[in-house]
Design a protein around this motif. Structure first.
Motif, short mmCIF file in Angstrom:
data_model
loop_
_atom_site.label_atom_id
_atom_site.label_comp_id
_atom_site.label_asym_id
_atom_site.label_seq_id
_atom_site.Cartn_x
_atom_site.Cartn_y
_atom_site.Cartn_z
N ILE A 184 0.84 -1.20 0.00
CA ILE A 184 0.00 0.00 0.00
C ILE A 184 0.88 1.25 0.00
O ILE A 184 0.59 2.23 -0.70
N ILE A 185 1.98 1.21 0.76
CA ILE A 185 2.91 2.34 0.80
C ILE A 185 3.55 2.54 -0.58
O ILE A 185 3.64 3.68 -1.09
N SER A 201 1.03 3.97 -2.91
CA SER A 201 0.77 5.38 -2.59
C SER A 201 1.86 6.29 -3.15
O SER A 201 1.57 7.35 -3.73
N ASN A 258 1.48 6.26 -7.00
CA ASN A 258 0.22 6.84 -7.49
C ASN A 258 0.18 8.36 -7.30
O ASN A 258 -0.39 9.08 -8.12
N CYS A 259 0.78 8.85 -6.22
CA CYS A 259 0.79 10.30 -5.97
C CYS A 259 1.97 11.00 -6.63
O CYS A 259 1.83 12.09 -7.19
N ILE A 297 -7.80 1.64 -3.26
CA ILE A 297 -6.66 2.40 -2.73
C ILE A 297 -6.24 3.49 -3.70
O ILE A 297 -5.95 4.63 -3.31
N ILE A 298 -6.21 3.16 -4.99
CA ILE A 298 -5.87 4.16 -6.00
C ILE A 298 -6.86 5.32 -5.95
O ILE A 298 -6.48 6.50 -6.03
N LEU A 352 -6.44 7.60 -2.83
CA LEU A 352 -5.31 8.53 -2.90
C LEU A 352 -5.61 9.77 -3.72
O LEU A 352 -4.78 10.68 -3.82
N VAL A 386 -5.18 13.27 -2.11
CA VAL A 386 -3.78 13.62 -1.90
C VAL A 386 -3.18 14.19 -3.19
O VAL A 386 -2.51 15.24 -3.18
N THR A 387 -3.43 13.51 -4.31
CA THR A 387 -2.93 13.99 -5.59
C THR A 387 -3.53 15.34 -5.94
O THR A 387 -2.85 16.23 -6.48
#
Length: 352
Positions: free
Chosen positions: A10-11, A14, A17-18, A286-287, A290, A293-294
């Motif tokens: 997941i980290i 993340s 993805n960001c 999860i995508i 996030l 955040v993006t």
């Protein structure tokens, strides 16, 4: 152990993805123009996976040294664990990923990061549909509600998109970028359940070491697909000139492309790692999670506009996230309750 592995992936997901979209958009904003090259960058750092694969191999070898010796080493001490059918499947998925990378790179070249990120969130709807069709994913009312809200939240962006068009870009190119990003979301929404189906149908035990090999082969063929495009488009000859003309300087140009390649590798390994530990639907969730955040990072670093449509889309997305996780919490509570009831010994009846 599996929870720790899930958290690690997941980290990784993340970070990729960001960070990936922000770095690629930085490339396009300050002089970069090669779409096939940015498509190539998304998987070009696949050789770095050789390091953890080698470490996993040495760990397996060390574990066998305390076992009694035999005439032939056990299969799990081999460096390469992947059998031919799984290799063919990972190669085919890699070619699909290469095409998806091109669609995504084209869209990112035409759209602000915040807009493209919200469109990519629509892949959750595609992931849910294909997960149902390919791997018979079970849905609760909370999951359906989350997928619906997240998909509608991304669709809201189709309203008044011309107001968000970058300066100097034609309406035709902007609409084409929008369409290519939606196509990228749909294709990746198909790829993730396809990876999960491949894991289920593989005629060998799937370990995380094998998952890393799967990712390496997949990225190798995706890079090969993009390499052909770069050769046809003469991108390799243009890299040196583009680096010299880059607004931040030649050195920072190469630093940017190398950093982009490494961070985007985190996205691919994290994505298929989450599928291995849980499911393709969770990877898609999860995508989508996030997304805020993006959004915030794009507004902070690129001073992008945050219009009313994006605000509505963001609220719907957050609502969808909460719905999904609340449903998961309720389902876990119910499972624990059922487990306790089945494990509780029956109360003996009193004699008459």
């Amino acid at each position: 152990m599996k929870r720790a592995l899930l958290l690690l992936n997941i980290i990784l997901l993340s970070i990729g993805n960001c960070g990936g979209p922000l770095l690629l958009r930085l490339y396009f904003l300050h002089g970069g123009k090669r779409i096939w090259f940015t498509s190539w960058l998304q998987t070009a750092s696949w050789p770095v996976i050789l390091l953890p694969i080698t470490i996993a191999y040495l760990h397996r070898r060390r574990g066998t040294t305390i076992q009694p010796s035999s005439s032939s080493p056990p299969p799990h001490t081999k460096l390469i664990l992947m059998k031919l059918p799984l290799f063919i499947a990972s190669a085919a998925i890699g070619i699909l990923s290469g095409f998806d990378n091109y669609l995504y790179a084209y869209g990112l070249a035409r759209l602000p990061v915040s807009t493209s990120a919200l469109i990519i969130a629509s892949q959750l709807g595609f992931t849910a549909v294909f997960a149902f069709l390919l791997v018979k994913q079970k849905f609760t009312s909370f999951t359906i509600n989350a997928v619906f809200l997240l998909t509608i939240g991304a669709a809201v962006l189709a309203m008044h998109t011309s107001n968000d068009r970058p300066d100097g870009e034609s309406n035709k190119l902007y609409v084409l970028g929008f369409a290519m990003t939606v196509a990228a979301a749909a294709l990746y929404g198909f790829i993730m359940p396809l990876v999960e189906l491949t894991y289920k149908k593989a005629k060998q035990e799937i370990s995380y070491a094998l998952v890393m090999e799967f990712n390496m082969v997949m990225c190798f063929f995706a890079t090969g697909f993009s390499t052909v495009g770069m050769l046809v488009n003469n991108d390799f000859q243009a890299i040196g000139r583009e680096a010299r003309e880059f607004e931040f300087g030649e050195g920072r140009y190469y630093l940017l492309v190398v950093g982009s390649a490494l961070i985007l590798q985190c996205f691919f390994l994290g994505g298929i790692g989450v599928i291995f530990c849980a499911s393709s639907l969770l990877s898609g969730i999860i995508i989508a999670v996030l997304l805020p955040v993006t959004e915030i990072l794009a507004v902070i670093f690129f001073q992008e506009k945050f219009q009313a449509e994006k605000g509505v889309s963001l609220v719907l997305s957050l609502w969808g996230f909460l719905s999904y996780f609340y449903g998961e919490m309720q389902q876990n509570k119910q499972k624990k309750k059922q487990t306790l009831e089945t494990e509780m010994p029956p109360i003996p009846s009193s004699p008459c």
